[in-house]
Each structure stands twice: as structure tokens, then as C-alpha cells.
Design a protein around this motif. Structure first.
Motif, PDB file in Angstrom:
ATOM      1  N   ALA A   1       0.794  -1.222   0.000  1.00 53.36           N
ATOM      2  CA  ALA A   1       0.000   0.000   0.000  1.00 53.36           C
ATOM      3  C   ALA A   1       0.831   1.279   0.000  1.00 53.36           C
ATOM      4  CB  ALA A   1      -0.927  -0.001   1.214  1.00 53.36           C
ATOM      5  N   LEU A   2       2.115   1.196   0.266  1.00 52.23           N
ATOM      6  CA  LEU A   2       2.951   2.390   0.358  1.00 52.23           C
ATOM      7  C   LEU A   2       3.191   3.026  -1.001  1.00 52.23           C
ATOM      8  CD1 LEU A   2       5.704   1.204   2.854  1.00 52.23           C
ATOM      9  CD2 LEU A   2       3.879   2.857   3.310  1.00 52.23           C
ATOM     10  N   ASP A   3       3.320   4.338  -1.000  1.00 55.41           N
ATOM     11  CA  ASP A   3       3.703   5.068  -2.202  1.00 55.41           C
ATOM     12  C   ASP A   3       5.209   5.253  -2.214  1.00 55.41           C
ATOM     13  OD1 ASP A   3       1.071   5.466  -3.136  1.00 55.41           O
ATOM     14  OD2 ASP A   3       0.822   7.216  -1.841  1.00 55.41           O
ATOM     15  N   GLY A   4       5.804   5.155  -3.359  1.00 59.81           N
ATOM     16  CA  GLY A   4       7.219   5.407  -3.504  1.00 59.81           C
ATOM     17  C   GLY A   4       7.439   6.766  -4.128  1.00 59.81           C
ATOM     18  N   PRO A   5       8.578   7.029  -4.658  1.00 58.88           N
ATOM     19  CA  PRO A   5       9.713   6.110  -4.648  1.00 58.88           C
ATOM     20  C   PRO A   5      10.532   6.231  -3.365  1.00 58.88           C
ATOM     21  CG  PRO A   5      10.270   8.037  -5.942  1.00 58.88           C
ATOM     22  CD  PRO A   5       8.844   8.219  -5.476  1.00 58.88           C
ATOM     23  N   PHE A   6      11.103   5.111  -2.945  1.00 59.69           N
ATOM     24  CA  PHE A   6      12.040   5.081  -1.834  1.00 59.69           C
ATOM     25  C   PHE A   6      13.437   4.969  -2.421  1.00 59.69           C
ATOM     26  CE2 PHE A   6       8.114   3.411  -0.034  1.00 59.69           C
ATOM     27  CZ  PHE A   6       7.965   4.260   1.056  1.00 59.69           C
ATOM     28  N   ASP A   7      14.365   5.734  -1.875  1.00 59.27           N
ATOM     29  CA  ASP A   7      15.746   5.631  -2.355  1.00 59.27           C
ATOM     30  C   ASP A   7      16.626   4.825  -1.406  1.00 59.27           C
ATOM     31  OD1 ASP A   7      16.101   7.544  -0.346  1.00 59.27           O
ATOM     32  OD2 ASP A   7      16.750   9.129  -1.719  1.00 59.27           O
ATOM     33  N   CYS A   8      16.019   4.332  -0.318  1.00 53.03           N
ATOM     34  CA  CYS A   8      16.720   3.443   0.604  1.00 53.03           C
ATOM     35  C   CYS A   8      15.680   2.628   1.362  1.00 53.03           C
ATOM     36  CB  CYS A   8      17.568   4.250   1.585  1.00 53.03           C
ATOM     37  SG  CYS A   8      18.482   3.233   2.779  1.00 53.03           S
ATOM     38  N   VAL A   9      15.917   1.331   1.459  1.00 51.31           N
ATOM     39  CA  VAL A   9      15.058   0.450   2.252  1.00 51.31           C
ATOM     40  C   VAL A   9      15.965  -0.334   3.187  1.00 51.31           C
ATOM     41  CG1 VAL A   9      13.367  -1.427   2.254  1.00 51.31           C
ATOM     42  CG2 VAL A   9      13.373   0.239   0.365  1.00 51.31           C
ATOM     43  N   PHE A  10      15.604  -0.286   4.481  1.00 55.75           N
ATOM     44  CA  PHE A  10      16.344  -1.029   5.496  1.00 55.75           C
ATOM     45  C   PHE A  10      15.463  -2.164   5.990  1.00 55.75           C
ATOM     46  CE2 PHE A  10      17.768  -1.189  10.134  1.00 55.75           C
ATOM     47  CZ  PHE A  10      18.793  -2.084   9.867  1.00 55.75           C
ATOM     48  N   PHE A  11      15.857  -3.394   5.664  1.00 54.89           N
ATOM     49  CA  PHE A  11      15.126  -4.594   6.073  1.00 54.89           C
ATOM     50  C   PHE A  11      15.697  -5.074   7.404  1.00 54.89           C
ATOM     51  CE2 PHE A  11      14.717  -4.531   1.466  1.00 54.89           C
ATOM     52  CZ  PHE A  11      13.391  -4.884   1.261  1.00 54.89           C
ATOM     53  N   ASP A  12      14.885  -4.996   8.453  1.00 54.76           N
ATOM     54  CA  ASP A  12      15.357  -5.426   9.765  1.00 54.76           C
ATOM     55  C   ASP A  12      14.209  -6.063  10.551  1.00 54.76           C
ATOM     56  OD1 ASP A  12      17.207  -5.831  11.789  1.00 54.76           O
ATOM     57  OD2 ASP A  12      16.871  -3.872  12.692  1.00 54.76           O
ATOM     58  N   ALA A  13      13.407  -6.849   9.846  1.00 57.40           N
ATOM     59  CA  ALA A  13      12.281  -7.524  10.503  1.00 57.40           C
ATOM     60  C   ALA A  13      12.570  -9.021  10.547  1.00 57.40           C
ATOM     61  CB  ALA A  13      10.972  -7.208   9.798  1.00 57.40           C
ATOM     62  N   ASP A  14      11.612  -9.828  10.128  1.00 58.51           N
ATOM     63  CA  ASP A  14      11.735 -11.281  10.309  1.00 58.51           C
ATOM     64  C   ASP A  14      12.599 -11.994   9.270  1.00 58.51           C
ATOM     65  OD1 ASP A  14      10.220 -11.746   7.982  1.00 58.51           O
ATOM     66  OD2 ASP A  14       8.371 -11.957   9.091  1.00 58.51           O
ATOM     67  N   ARG A  15      13.087 -11.320   8.270  1.00 60.76           N
ATOM     68  CA  ARG A  15      13.964 -11.854   7.225  1.00 60.76           C
ATOM     69  C   ARG A  15      13.251 -12.828   6.286  1.00 60.76           C
ATOM     70  NH1 ARG A  15      16.539 -11.234  11.853  1.00 60.76           N
ATOM     71  NH2 ARG A  15      16.021 -13.296  12.612  1.00 60.76           N
ATOM     72  N   ILE A  16      12.355 -13.651   6.797  1.00 64.64           N
ATOM     73  CA  ILE A  16      11.638 -14.629   5.973  1.00 64.64           C
ATOM     74  C   ILE A  16      10.701 -13.904   4.991  1.00 64.64           C
ATOM     75  CG2 ILE A  16      10.039 -16.595   6.028  1.00 64.64           C
ATOM     76  CD1 ILE A  16      12.783 -17.201   7.301  1.00 64.64           C
ATOM     77  N   SER A  17      10.097 -12.816   5.434  1.00 66.73           N
ATOM     78  CA  SER A  17       9.150 -12.059   4.601  1.00 66.73           C
ATOM     79  C   SER A  17       9.840 -11.075   3.666  1.00 66.73           C
ATOM     80  CB  SER A  17       8.171 -11.289   5.490  1.00 66.73           C
ATOM     81  OG  SER A  17       7.482 -12.164   6.340  1.00 66.73           O
ATOM     82  N   ALA A  18      11.123 -10.837   3.856  1.00 65.09           N
ATOM     83  CA  ALA A  18      11.831  -9.820   3.076  1.00 65.09           C
ATOM     84  C   ALA A  18      11.751 -10.033   1.559  1.00 65.09           C
ATOM     85  CB  ALA A  18      13.278  -9.717   3.533  1.00 65.09           C
ATOM     86  N   PRO A  19      11.857 -11.259   1.025  1.00 65.25           N
ATOM     87  CA  PRO A  19      11.750 -11.403  -0.433  1.00 65.25           C
ATOM     88  C   PRO A  19      10.392 -10.941  -0.979  1.00 65.25           C
ATOM     89  CG  PRO A  19      12.729 -13.370   0.504  1.00 65.25           C
ATOM     90  CD  PRO A  19      12.240 -12.538   1.656  1.00 65.25           C
ATOM     91  N   ALA A  20       9.321 -11.274  -0.288  1.00 63.27           N
ATOM     92  CA  ALA A  20       7.989 -10.835  -0.732  1.00 63.27           C
ATOM     93  C   ALA A  20       7.858  -9.322  -0.631  1.00 63.27           C
ATOM     94  CB  ALA A  20       6.900 -11.519   0.101  1.00 63.27           C
TER      95      ALA A  20
END
Length: 182
Positions: free
Chosen positions: A97-116
Motif C-alpha cells: 500500500a505504500l507510495d514510492g519512490p524510496f531511495d533506501c530500504v532497510f530490512f530489519d524484521a523477520d527476514r523470511i518475509s523480506a523477499p515478498a
């Protein structure tokens, strides 16, 4: 310390947070998304970086309502609340649901969901996006699918920085014409 991972405060080590701050400020990032707020330690560092770059407020997602409330309070105490927006809910659904554009994304949650989450975010990323993921050394099996997904993306250069629990950093080179979307 809580036995249930959802109740633990999952903060970066200070050297990792400092590196995150340097990466965002040195590259002049303006629109940053953090997935996995916990109690807001890394959000404070990212908010400070965005204040320095003149960027938009950080968008940070936390599924646990108690942690999100604690993050808001910690951001307030640090004087950075106007440089960060804490959103509560399921990160994968929220990424859609988020609007972009993002110029940086920091993934620091459960890691399993990161690919999706990455797949949902791809059309919302700036041409010269910086993708950062924590726990690349501490949880190699859990983050393996995310790393493979990034590896399969065209025009990305990536490295693993042995700081803290391992920080994976990937950068998409802008198109040859130099017209990066910000």
C-alpha cells in the motif's frame, strides 16, 4: 529477556547503527523505508540522517503495537519524532500500500518475509536505490532467500559488511543516461 522473539527488543549494535547513519547521509538519501522498528533505536539513527540530508520523514513499520508505541516515545525523547512516522501493521501488506519512490530500504524484521516485501517494493524504488539488510551473518539460513532475490536483480552491486550481525548492502546503479528517480 523475553523468550518470544516478538517481545524482544531487537536493536542494532551501535557500530551498525553508526554505519547505517553514514550510508544514508553520505549518499544523500531522502526517502527511507525501515521494515522492523522494534523500540525505535535504528529509527532514531535514520531520522537523524534524514534530518541531515533534508529528506522526508522516515517511514518505519512495526507489527507489534507495544513496540510501536515505545518507538514513538523513544523518537520523541530523542527529539526526532517529526523526522519519522511509525506505522503499525503487517509489513508485507503495508509494503503493497505504500507510495514510492524510496531511495533506501532497510530490512530489519523477520527476514523470511523480506523477499515478498522486496518484490512488492520493486516498482516503488528509485533508480539508484540502496537496499540494506541486517542479520546477514547471524541468521544466514533465514536471510538466504532475500539475498538470492537481490542477487537476481539487474544492475545491483552488493557486499556483506562484517559489522554487528552482518549488514548486507546493495546498490542499484542508475541508468546510463544518469536520470535517477528520487
Amino acid at each position: 529477556m523475553a523468550a518470544d522473539r516478538t517481545q524482544k527488543l531487537l536493536n542494532l549494535e551501535r557500530p551498525t547503527a553508526e554505519l547505517l547513519f553514514l550510508l544514508v547521509t553520505a549518499s544523500g538519501r531522502k526517502r527511507v523505508l525501515e521494515i522492523g522498528t522494534s523500540n525505535g533505536y535504528s529509527a532514531i539513527w535514520l531520522a537523524c540522517a534524514l534530518k541531515k540530508t533534508g529528506g522526508d520523514p522516515l517511514t518505519t513499520i512495526e507489527q507489534n503495537a507495544a513496540k510501536a508505541a515505545q518507538a514513538r516515545e523513544n523518537l520523541r525523547r530523542a527529539g526526532t519524532q517529526k523526522y519519522a512516522q511509525v506505522i503499525e501493521g503487517d509489513a508485507t501488506r503495508l509494503c503493497a500500500a505504500l507510495d514510492g519512490p524510496f531511495d533506501c530500504v532497510f530490512f530489519d524484521a523477520d527476514r523470511i518475509s523480506a523477499p515478498a516485501q522486496l518484490e512488492l517494493l520493486l516498482p516503488k524504488l528509485a533508480d539508484d536505490v540502496l537496499l540494506i539488510a541486517d542479520n546477514a551473518r547471524s541468521h544466514p539460513q533465514e536471510i538466504a532467500d532475500y539475498l538470492a532475490a537481490v542477487e537476481a536483480l539487474p544492475q545491483f552491486d552488493a557486499t556483506l559488511i562484517p559489522v554487528g550481525k552482518g549488514l548486507h548492502v546493495a546498490y542499484r546503479r542508475p541508468p546510463a543516461n544518469g536520470n535517477a528517480t528520487r
